[in-house]
Design a protein around this motif. Structure first.
Motif, mmCIF file in Angstrom:
data_model
loop_
_atom_site.group_PDB
_atom_site.id
_atom_site.type_symbol
_atom_site.label_atom_id
_atom_site.label_comp_id
_atom_site.label_asym_id
_atom_site.label_seq_id
_atom_site.Cartn_x
_atom_site.Cartn_y
_atom_site.Cartn_z
ATOM 1 N N SER A 22 52.229 44.870 30.539
ATOM 2 C CA SER A 22 53.173 44.320 31.021
ATOM 3 C C SER A 22 52.555 42.761 31.829
ATOM 4 N N VAL A 23 51.132 42.873 31.404
ATOM 5 C CA VAL A 23 50.491 41.743 32.143
ATOM 6 C C VAL A 23 49.285 41.378 31.232
ATOM 7 N N HIS A 24 49.168 40.226 30.830
ATOM 8 C CA HIS A 24 47.920 39.882 29.955
ATOM 9 C C HIS A 24 46.686 39.724 30.626
ATOM 10 N N ALA A 25 47.016 39.523 32.150
ATOM 11 C CA ALA A 25 45.463 39.159 32.730
ATOM 12 C C ALA A 25 45.775 39.330 34.124
ATOM 13 N N LEU A 26 44.880 39.736 35.070
ATOM 14 C CA LEU A 26 45.018 40.026 36.656
ATOM 15 C C LEU A 26 43.625 39.744 37.153
ATOM 16 N N ALA A 27 43.822 38.838 38.303
ATOM 17 C CA ALA A 27 42.490 38.607 38.988
ATOM 18 C C ALA A 27 42.964 38.802 40.456
ATOM 19 N N ARG A 38 40.921 41.697 34.926
ATOM 20 C CA ARG A 38 40.798 42.471 33.731
ATOM 21 C C ARG A 38 42.009 42.000 32.853
ATOM 22 N N ARG A 39 41.860 42.535 31.677
ATOM 23 C CA ARG A 39 43.056 41.884 30.595
ATOM 24 C C ARG A 39 43.747 43.180 30.349
ATOM 25 N N ALA A 40 44.875 42.837 29.762
ATOM 26 C CA ALA A 40 45.960 43.733 29.381
ATOM 27 C C ALA A 40 45.938 45.092 30.289
ATOM 28 N N CYS A 41 46.544 44.835 31.185
ATOM 29 C CA CYS A 41 47.101 45.745 32.311
ATOM 30 C C CYS A 41 48.607 46.011 32.331
#
Length: 222
Positions: free
Chosen positions: A4-9, A118-121
């Motif tokens: 549901s998320v492409h990228a998270l920081a 992180r990616r793809a989360c």
């Protein structure tokens, strides 16, 4: 579970960072620009104009945006402390035309000192960040949130995530997702808002989800 998320920081929120935020409305306001610069230096702060327009980077590494751009000594101002940034999947962007430049922006976020990415989360990865942050708020205030609601309040894009609400005698603290009103509104902040209780009516009962959503909206944006 689908992505549901492409990228998270994010950079973890700490009880010390929460304590600094909660104290901002009552610390003495600097008299002039020189006094402001001295106070910023003493705290290890710097002005920040790229990640969020007209904001500051605190000594704990988070991004602070304040109504009126005066972070100290203004009890009627709203303060928003950003400790996470996410790029949600857009189901209508079939060609993912925005993905290259939005992921570059997330790269900038995760390259800030002390931040990771992180990616793809999934939404559960975002919830884990929010849960960790909630522990920091609870540790400082000495009690858990008064309200916890999963909603799409605050106009944030992406999956519904949890909002948690605490109150002091004068201010509301709302932890959760919020719309990124900067130059790239495709993204979503994970933030802790400190706003005067006068921004809205009294806190609705827990069973009034619509009322809680309206109350959150009134306290996490301007």
């Amino acid at each position: 579970m689908p992505i549901s998320v492409h990228a998270l920081a994010h950079r973890p929120l700490t009880a010390a960072a929460v304590a600094e935020l909660v104290a901002l409305p009552t610390v003495p306001a600097p008299d002039d620009d020189d006094a402001m610069a001295a106070e910023m230096q003493r705290r290890g702060w710097s002005w920040e104009h790229e990640m969020v327009c007209d904001s500051a980077r605190t000594g704990y590494g988070h991004i602070l945006c304040t109504e009126g751009y005066e972070p100290f000594g203004h009890p009627d101002a709203r303060h928003f402390l950003v400790f996470g940034e996410l790029y949600p999947v857009d189901p209508y962007d079939d060609r993912m035309a925005n993905r290259p430049w939005l992921e570059r922006i997330l790269d900038h976020w995760q390259q800030l000192p002390g931040w990771s990415g992180r990616r793809a989360c999934t939404d559960q990865d975002c919830e884990a960040v929010l849960t960790e942050a909630a522990h920091a708020v609870t540790e400082h205030l000495g009690s858990g949130p008064e309200r916890t609601v999963s909603s799409t309040a605050a106009g944030a894009t992406g999956p519904p995530l949890t909002h948690r609400v605490w109150r002091t005698p004068t201010h509301a603290l709302v932890l959760g997702p919020a719309a990124d009103n900067g130059p790239y509104g495709y993204l979503t902040h994970l933030q802790l808002s400190l706003t005067p209780l006068t921004c809205g009516p009294d806190l609705p009962p827990a069973e009034d989800e619509d009322g809680l959503t309206a109350w959150i909206n009134a306290h996490v944006d301007w």
